[in-house]
Enzyme design. Structure first.
Site, PDB file in Angstrom:
ATOM      1  N   HIS A 153       0.867  -1.296   0.012  1.00  0.00           N
ATOM      2  CA  HIS A 153      -0.118  -0.138   0.021  1.00  0.00           C
ATOM      3  C   HIS A 153       0.810   1.171   0.225  1.00  0.00           C
ATOM      4  CE1 HIS A 153      -3.869   1.165  -0.076  1.00  0.00           C
ATOM      5  NE2 HIS A 153      -4.445   0.458   0.852  1.00  0.00           N
ATOM      6  N   ASP A 369      -9.493 -13.153 -16.043  1.00  0.00           N
ATOM      7  CA  ASP A 369      -9.394 -14.665 -16.678  1.00  0.00           C
ATOM      8  C   ASP A 369      -7.983 -14.463 -17.199  1.00  0.00           C
ATOM      9  OD1 ASP A 369      -9.670 -16.713 -18.256  1.00  0.00           O
ATOM     10  OD2 ASP A 369     -11.362 -16.321 -19.289  1.00  0.00           O
TER      11      ASP A 369
END
Length: 424
Positions: A153, A369
């Site tokens: 982060h 995907d």
């Protein structure tokens, strides 16, 4: 049994700098159905070829951070981003049926989950050596795969992580890196002059005596909750119109969590609040491109002074009021100026408890995907920050999954709360 197989380092040819803040890590685990043996190695080979292309575009190779907590710049030193492979001595179905949340941690390289910003052998925050991105592909006995990705982060937020994952998957799926610009657009980067932000209030310390549970709210139940809230607010003469899924679920989780804390405290209500994290890119007058990479989030702070303010009218109205205030901000420089004026550490001290809520709905991990179908499950690993909620799209597309982290006693109360369970 967990076995490390291979270690590779992707070397993007870049030399740029950017300035971002914060400490913990974004992380996702994507579980894919079994691959036929002849296609599994092809998947790995294509992923390896695509990985450096994405780390190049997203500036996610190994970096040198020049400060203890709040880095003033990120120096891309071209040392590469690590790509690991490992084997798991069980089948994917057995793991999903019998595992606990802690079992997910083994999928991540070097223990880089949540609060481990650096590798296990380098947890000194004085160190300027940070690993922004680590990827580990885990192979099950049946041919199933778990792809674990950990992003610091200090470099970027959850929106950045999802854009990276989607672009990496697209390049892998189409099998061509030379023509990547035909189906993905490059991410955007914004540089700022040095800003001395007091990040102590942003540092999420490792929580103890807490537990994370998953609650799934189907769309039909969420609609029932919306109708209930409309009826409740109509009685006040100022009904809430068109409440969103995130609004009603944030209120419900907050209400039930505060009720559990009150019960634990022998019926005593204490000053509490919610920090609802918003993605600034789509707010403001001068909006940012969706694929702007960095930490472009700010919290909407909702303070509850007494129990009467726990009603949905007060909560959702204040949430909407603050959304409108963010929409009136001219640009990102103005937004960060607001952050500079805040003393987050002092603000937190005023509350007996502060619940942090983030919504990842719309960033569907189930659309990622790599070329052999979409994931059958996607989740965050490890326990979250104590007193926090993360909302994300449900695996079957029907509703929202809420990951809720509370103290052990509070969770015992919440997970048997009939008001909450009525909508799960």
């Amino acid at each position: 049994m967990f076995n490390l197989l291979k270690r590779r380092v992707s070397h993007p040819a870049i030399n740029k700098a950017a300035s971002y803040n914060s400490l913990k890590r974004n992380h996702q685990t994507l579980f894919s159905n079994p691959f036929p043996p002849q296609n599994l190695q092809s998947f790995i080979d294509r992923s390896n070829r695509a990985h450096p292309i994405c780390t190049n575009s997203y500036i996610l190779s190994k970096h040198r951070i020049n400060a203890k907590v709040s880095p003033s710049y990120v120096d891309c030193n071209d040392n590469g981003a690590e790509f690991l492979e490992a084997t798991i001595d069980t089948t994917l179905s057995d793991f999903l049926q019998n595992s606990k949340r802690d079992d997910l941690d083994q999928f991540f390289p070097h223990g880089l989950v949540n609060y481990n910003s650096n590798r296990g052998f380098d947890q000194d925050l004085q160190s300027d050596e940070v690993t922004p991105l680590e990827v580990q592909v885990n192979h099950f006995e049946c041919g199933g795969v778990a792809v674990a990705v950990s992003l610091s982060h200090k470099v970027a937020d959850g929106s950045s992580l999802f854009h990276f994952l989607n672009d990496w998957a697209k390049i892998t799926r189409f099998g061509s890196t030379a023509k990547k610009h035909e189906f993905i657009t490059d991410p955007e980067f914004i540089q700022f002059q040095y800003m001395n932000v007091n990040s102590k209030g942003l540092v999420l310390e490792r929580s103890v005596d807490c537990v994370t549970r998953s609650f799934v709210f189907p769309n039909s139940k969420i609609n029932e909750l919306k109708q209930k809230i409309k009826a409740m607010t109509a009685e006040s003469g100022e009904p809430i119109t068109n409440p969103t899924r995130v609004e009603v679920l944030t209120w419900l989780l907050y209400k039930c969590s505060v009720a559990a804390a009150k019960k634990k405290n022998s019926g005593s209500f204490k000053l509490t609040g919610v920090g609802h994290i918003i993605n600034l890119r789509s707010y403001m007058i001068e909006k940012l491109p969706a694929k702007t990479i960095g930490n472009f989030v700010l919290p909407m702070e909702i303070l509850t002074k007494n129990e009467s303010e726990m009603n949905p009218k007060s909560f959702i109205s204040e949430l909407r009021k603050q959304k409108m205030q963010f929409q009136a901000i001219r640009n990102i420089e103005t937004a960060f100026g607001i952050l500079l004026e805040k003393d987050l550490e002092e603000d937190l001290k005023k509350h007996a408890a502060v619940y942090i809520c983030s919504s990842l709905c719309g960033y569907s991990a189930y659309d990622i995907d790599f070329g052999w179908g979409k994931p059958i499950q996607a989740t965050h690993a490890g326990d979250l920050r104590k007193d926090s909620f993360i909302l994300m799209d449900a695996s079957n597309g029907d509703g929202i999954e809420a990951l809720v982290c509370l103290g052990n006693q509070d969770m015992d109360i919440v997970q048997s709360d009939p008001e909450l369970l009525a909508f799960c």
